[in-house]
Design a protein around this motif. Structure first.
Motif, PDB file in Angstrom:
ATOM      1  N   UNK A 151       0.836  -1.197   0.000  1.00 44.24           N
ATOM      2  CA  UNK A 151       0.000   0.000   0.000  1.00 44.24           C
ATOM      3  C   UNK A 151       0.880   1.259   0.000  1.00 44.24           C
ATOM      4  N   UNK A 152       1.931   1.254   0.822  1.00 45.25           N
ATOM      5  CA  UNK A 152       2.842   2.403   0.875  1.00 45.25           C
ATOM      6  C   UNK A 152       3.770   2.426  -0.336  1.00 45.25           C
ATOM      7  N   UNK A 153       4.064   1.250  -0.878  1.00 45.66           N
ATOM      8  CA  UNK A 153       5.001   1.176  -1.989  1.00 45.66           C
ATOM      9  C   UNK A 153       4.393   1.729  -3.282  1.00 45.66           C
ATOM     10  N   UNK A 154       3.068   1.879  -3.327  1.00 44.34           N
ATOM     11  CA  UNK A 154       2.450   2.442  -4.536  1.00 44.34           C
ATOM     12  C   UNK A 154       2.915   3.881  -4.763  1.00 44.34           C
ATOM     13  N   UNK A 155       3.471   4.520  -3.721  1.00 46.29           N
ATOM     14  CA  UNK A 155       3.982   5.893  -3.859  1.00 46.29           C
ATOM     15  C   UNK A 155       5.477   5.917  -4.145  1.00 46.29           C
ATOM     16  N   UNK A 156       6.065   4.751  -4.450  1.00 41.75           N
ATOM     17  CA  UNK A 156       7.510   4.689  -4.672  1.00 41.75           C
ATOM     18  C   UNK A 156       7.950   5.561  -5.841  1.00 41.75           C
ATOM     19  N   UNK A 157       9.145   6.093  -5.720  1.00 45.54           N
ATOM     20  CA  UNK A 157       9.729   6.889  -6.819  1.00 45.54           C
ATOM     21  C   UNK A 157      10.156   6.015  -7.986  1.00 45.54           C
ATOM     22  N   UNK A 158      10.262   4.706  -7.753  1.00 42.06           N
ATOM     23  CA  UNK A 158      10.529   3.812  -8.874  1.00 42.06           C
ATOM     24  C   UNK A 158       9.175   3.464  -9.505  1.00 42.06           C
ATOM     25  N   UNK A 159       8.899   3.977 -10.728  1.00 44.06           N
ATOM     26  CA  UNK A 159       7.575   3.763 -11.307  1.00 44.06           C
ATOM     27  C   UNK A 159       7.242   2.280 -11.472  1.00 44.06           C
ATOM     28  N   UNK A 160       8.254   1.450 -11.708  1.00 42.47           N
ATOM     29  CA  UNK A 160       8.007   0.022 -11.888  1.00 42.47           C
ATOM     30  C   UNK A 160       7.583  -0.618 -10.571  1.00 42.47           C
ATOM     31  N   UNK A 161       8.291  -0.282  -9.474  1.00 43.55           N
ATOM     32  CA  UNK A 161       7.892  -0.802  -8.163  1.00 43.55           C
ATOM     33  C   UNK A 161       6.495  -0.319  -7.802  1.00 43.55           C
ATOM     34  N   UNK A 162       6.194   0.935  -8.114  1.00 46.49           N
ATOM     35  CA  UNK A 162       4.874   1.477  -7.789  1.00 46.49           C
ATOM     36  C   UNK A 162       3.778   0.724  -8.542  1.00 46.49           C
ATOM     37  N   UNK A 163       4.048   0.390  -9.814  1.00 49.52           N
ATOM     38  CA  UNK A 163       3.046  -0.326 -10.620  1.00 49.52           C
ATOM     39  C   UNK A 163       2.865  -1.757 -10.128  1.00 49.52           C
ATOM     40  N   UNK A 164       3.983  -2.406  -9.790  1.00 54.37           N
ATOM     41  CA  UNK A 164       3.900  -3.775  -9.267  1.00 54.37           C
ATOM     42  C   UNK A 164       3.128  -3.777  -7.944  1.00 54.37           C
ATOM     43  N   UNK A 165       3.371  -2.773  -7.111  1.00 52.63           N
ATOM     44  CA  UNK A 165       2.679  -2.679  -5.824  1.00 52.63           C
ATOM     45  C   UNK A 165       1.186  -2.449  -6.027  1.00 52.63           C
ATOM     46  N   UNK A 166       0.829  -1.585  -6.989  1.00 49.55           N
ATOM     47  CA  UNK A 166      -0.587  -1.291  -7.225  1.00 49.55           C
ATOM     48  C   UNK A 166      -1.335  -2.551  -7.660  1.00 49.55           C
ATOM     49  N   UNK A 167      -0.680  -3.367  -8.476  1.00 52.36           N
ATOM     50  CA  UNK A 167      -1.284  -4.637  -8.876  1.00 52.36           C
ATOM     51  C   UNK A 167      -1.413  -5.550  -7.655  1.00 52.36           C
ATOM     52  N   UNK A 168      -0.356  -5.599  -6.846  1.00 50.09           N
ATOM     53  CA  UNK A 168      -0.330  -6.506  -5.705  1.00 50.09           C
ATOM     54  C   UNK A 168      -1.343  -6.161  -4.627  1.00 50.09           C
ATOM     55  N   UNK A 169      -1.607  -4.876  -4.441  1.00 51.43           N
ATOM     56  CA  UNK A 169      -2.543  -4.462  -3.391  1.00 51.43           C
ATOM     57  C   UNK A 169      -3.907  -5.132  -3.579  1.00 51.43           C
ATOM     58  N   UNK A 170      -4.376  -5.157  -4.827  1.00 53.33           N
ATOM     59  CA  UNK A 170      -5.695  -5.750  -5.084  1.00 53.33           C
ATOM     60  C   UNK A 170      -5.691  -7.243  -4.772  1.00 53.33           C
ATOM     61  N   UNK A 171      -4.585  -7.894  -5.115  1.00 53.44           N
ATOM     62  CA  UNK A 171      -4.509  -9.338  -4.882  1.00 53.44           C
ATOM     63  C   UNK A 171      -4.398  -9.656  -3.395  1.00 53.44           C
ATOM     64  N   UNK A 172      -3.486  -8.957  -2.709  1.00 54.93           N
ATOM     65  CA  UNK A 172      -3.197  -9.295  -1.316  1.00 54.93           C
ATOM     66  C   UNK A 172      -4.372  -8.908  -0.405  1.00 54.93           C
ATOM     67  N   UNK A 173      -5.156  -7.905  -0.815  1.00 53.90           N
ATOM     68  CA  UNK A 173      -6.368  -7.580  -0.057  1.00 53.90           C
ATOM     69  C   UNK A 173      -7.256  -8.812   0.049  1.00 53.90           C
ATOM     70  N   UNK A 174      -7.382  -9.523  -1.070  1.00 51.34           N
ATOM     71  CA  UNK A 174      -8.207 -10.736  -1.062  1.00 51.34           C
ATOM     72  C   UNK A 174      -7.552 -11.835  -0.227  1.00 51.34           C
ATOM     73  N   UNK A 175      -6.222 -11.978  -0.333  1.00 51.98           N
ATOM     74  CA  UNK A 175      -5.532 -13.008   0.443  1.00 51.98           C
ATOM     75  C   UNK A 175      -5.756 -12.794   1.947  1.00 51.98           C
ATOM     76  N   UNK A 176      -5.639 -11.545   2.355  1.00 46.90           N
ATOM     77  CA  UNK A 176      -5.814 -11.231   3.776  1.00 46.90           C
ATOM     78  C   UNK A 176      -7.238 -11.543   4.218  1.00 46.90           C
ATOM     79  N   UNK A 177      -8.186 -11.187   3.381  1.00 42.75           N
ATOM     80  CA  UNK A 177      -9.591 -11.418   3.685  1.00 42.75           C
ATOM     81  C   UNK A 177      -9.860 -12.913   3.829  1.00 42.75           C
ATOM     82  N   UNK A 178      -9.339 -13.695   2.891  1.00 44.49           N
ATOM     83  CA  UNK A 178      -9.544 -15.147   2.920  1.00 44.49           C
ATOM     84  C   UNK A 178      -8.985 -15.744   4.212  1.00 44.49           C
ATOM     85  N   UNK A 179      -7.734 -15.381   4.525  1.00 42.46           N
ATOM     86  CA  UNK A 179      -7.085 -15.956   5.701  1.00 42.46           C
ATOM     87  C   UNK A 179      -7.765 -15.493   6.988  1.00 42.46           C
ATOM     88  N   UNK A 180      -8.131 -14.207   7.043  1.00 41.11           N
ATOM     89  CA  UNK A 180      -8.782 -13.679   8.252  1.00 41.11           C
ATOM     90  C   UNK A 180     -10.104 -14.395   8.500  1.00 41.11           C
TER      91      UNK A 180
END
Lengths: 317, 95
Positions: A151-180
């Motif tokens: 979530x914080x990495x989406x603001x990274x100055x590395x545009x590639x890391x920021x894009x990878x993080x933005x994709x990951x946030x949507x996925x990991x939100x679901x992972x957390x929900x499933x496990x919780x």
């Protein structure tokens, strides 16, 4: 792996009769500039991408090992889906690491041709799970932590890391929900499921400190706006962790943070000789995955994961 | 320990461009919430949907195949139920 862009045939949203289901997939990195951000050390950036990529790769492999062993068919699919999501994140991050270091290594070289001492994942990612309760407890902790991080990495100055993080946030939100949901379902379930879920949480809790221990690489890159210092994630993690455990009747409902009921999960690196709590001593004695120190579990994972690639050098599929 | 089977749920998915939820299959889950999660994992892996319904299978009332004659054949000769006797202007689509 020698193949072109996997999204190539699926990104055009048309009525191409070859596809039984919807196309219109999106390439998460389309149009993202690949240049390295100014003033950032290539080696440090590569090391950081390995840290986050290895976390995903090793946890993904542990999840894959649950296939054919899950308690229910539907959960087998869920765990496989989560494992695939993480594998996708690992591929992007390892590719970025290879580009950053600039030696021409690709995702496969990095995944399949490193020894345990070259891996930078946190040790919690490589832990084997004694049963399903241990798995969902660990998956919940790692997803909560990784979501706060990405979530914080989406603001990274590395545009590639920021894009990878933005994709990951949507996925990991679901992972957390499933496990919780499973933590709550088992914790607030039958006496047997409650006891087994509680045992899993009690085993896990002392292993959480590593998640908030800052590596010099993380601190350095965070100071120039590229990375996230894991020490800054603890408050959010503790809030979510406590809330879910209370809902699952695994923590007393009265525990308000700061009331002394929830002790700090992290170790304070500033605490030195005098008055050091025993927990910090213990934590310093543990292997630290971010430094390439691992438990024997990682070697077992790599034996299985790298076996084919190492026995058939240069093989493609 | 006796093993209890989870109840069966029917899954309906609305495709991206469709208007109706379409029955795509069934699954087992402990409750509605878990059924929705499982449906997402089992039936929307390839961009199939934008919305999911789940309903417990024992809540579905189905027509009895033995009643097929009485239920469905009477409509097959009633052509006047279909508005086919109108001239439709060329620029009216999708009729």
């Amino acid at each position: 792996m020698a193949f072109d862009d996997a999204y190539h045939a699926l990104t055009d949203h048309d009525d191409d009769a070859r596809w039984a289901y919807g196309t219109g997939f999106t390439d998460p990195l389309a149009g993202v500039p690949g240049d390295l951000p100014d003033g950032v050390d290539r080696t440090e950036l590569a090391a950081y991408c390995l840290m986050l990529g290895d976390d995903a790769l090793i946890l993904s492999h542990r999840l894959q090992q649950w296939v054919t062993r899950s308690p229910e068919l539907e959960d087998e699919l869920a765990l496989a889906n989560i494992g695939l999501d993480l594998l996708g994140q690992a591929r992007l991050l390892l590719t970025r690491a290879g580009v950053a270091e600039g030696w021409g290594r690709d995702e496969d070289d990095l995944a399949m041709r490193r020894d345990p001492s070259g891996f930078r994942n946190v040790c919690l990612a490589e832990r084997a799970d004694a049963d399903f309760a241990h798995l969902v407890a660990r998956l919940f902790a790692l997803s909560t932590w990784r979501l706060a991080l990405l979530d914080r990495l989406t603001a990274s100055r590395d545009p590639m890391l920021a894009a990878i993080a933005a994709k990951g946030v949507k996925e990991v939100t679901y992972h957390r929900d499933y496990a919780a949901q499973w933590v709550v379902r088992l914790g607030d379930g039958t006496p047997l499921s409650h006891d087994r879920m509680l045992a899993a949480v009690e085993t896990l809790t002392p292993q959480l400190a590593e998640l908030f221990r800052s590596h010099p690489t993380e601190i350095g890159l965070a100071s120039v706006g590229v990375a996230v210092d894991p020490a800054t994630l603890e408050a959010e993690f503790t809030q979510v962790w406590t809330h879910v455990l209370q809902t699952a009747t695994l923590l007393p409902p009265t525990a308000s943070l700061g009331g002394g009921a929830a002790p700090s999960l992290a170790c304070d690196p500033a605490a030195e000789v005098s008055g050091v709590p025993a927990g910090i001593e213990q934590e310093r004695a543990r292997p630290w995955g971010r430094d390439g120190e691992h438990t024997p579990a990682l070697a077992e994972i790599l034996d299985e994961m790298q076996g084919v690639a190492r026995s058939v050098p240069g093989g493609v599929w | 320990m006796t093993r209890h089977e989870w109840p069966l749920f029917e899954v309906f998915v609305r495709a991206k461009r469709g208007l109706n939820h379409v029955h795509v299959g069934s699954l087992r889950a402990a409750d509605h919430e878990m059924a929705l999660h499982h449906a997402r994992d089992l039936y929307t892996r390839r961009n199939e949907g934008v919305s999911i319904w789940v309903v417990r299978s024992d809540a579905v009332a189905a027509s009895d195949p033995a009643d097929k004659e009485a239920f469905f054949t009477p409509s097959s000769d009633k052509v006047y139920r279909h508005p086919t006797h109108y001239a439709i202007p060329d620029n009216v689509p999708h009729i």
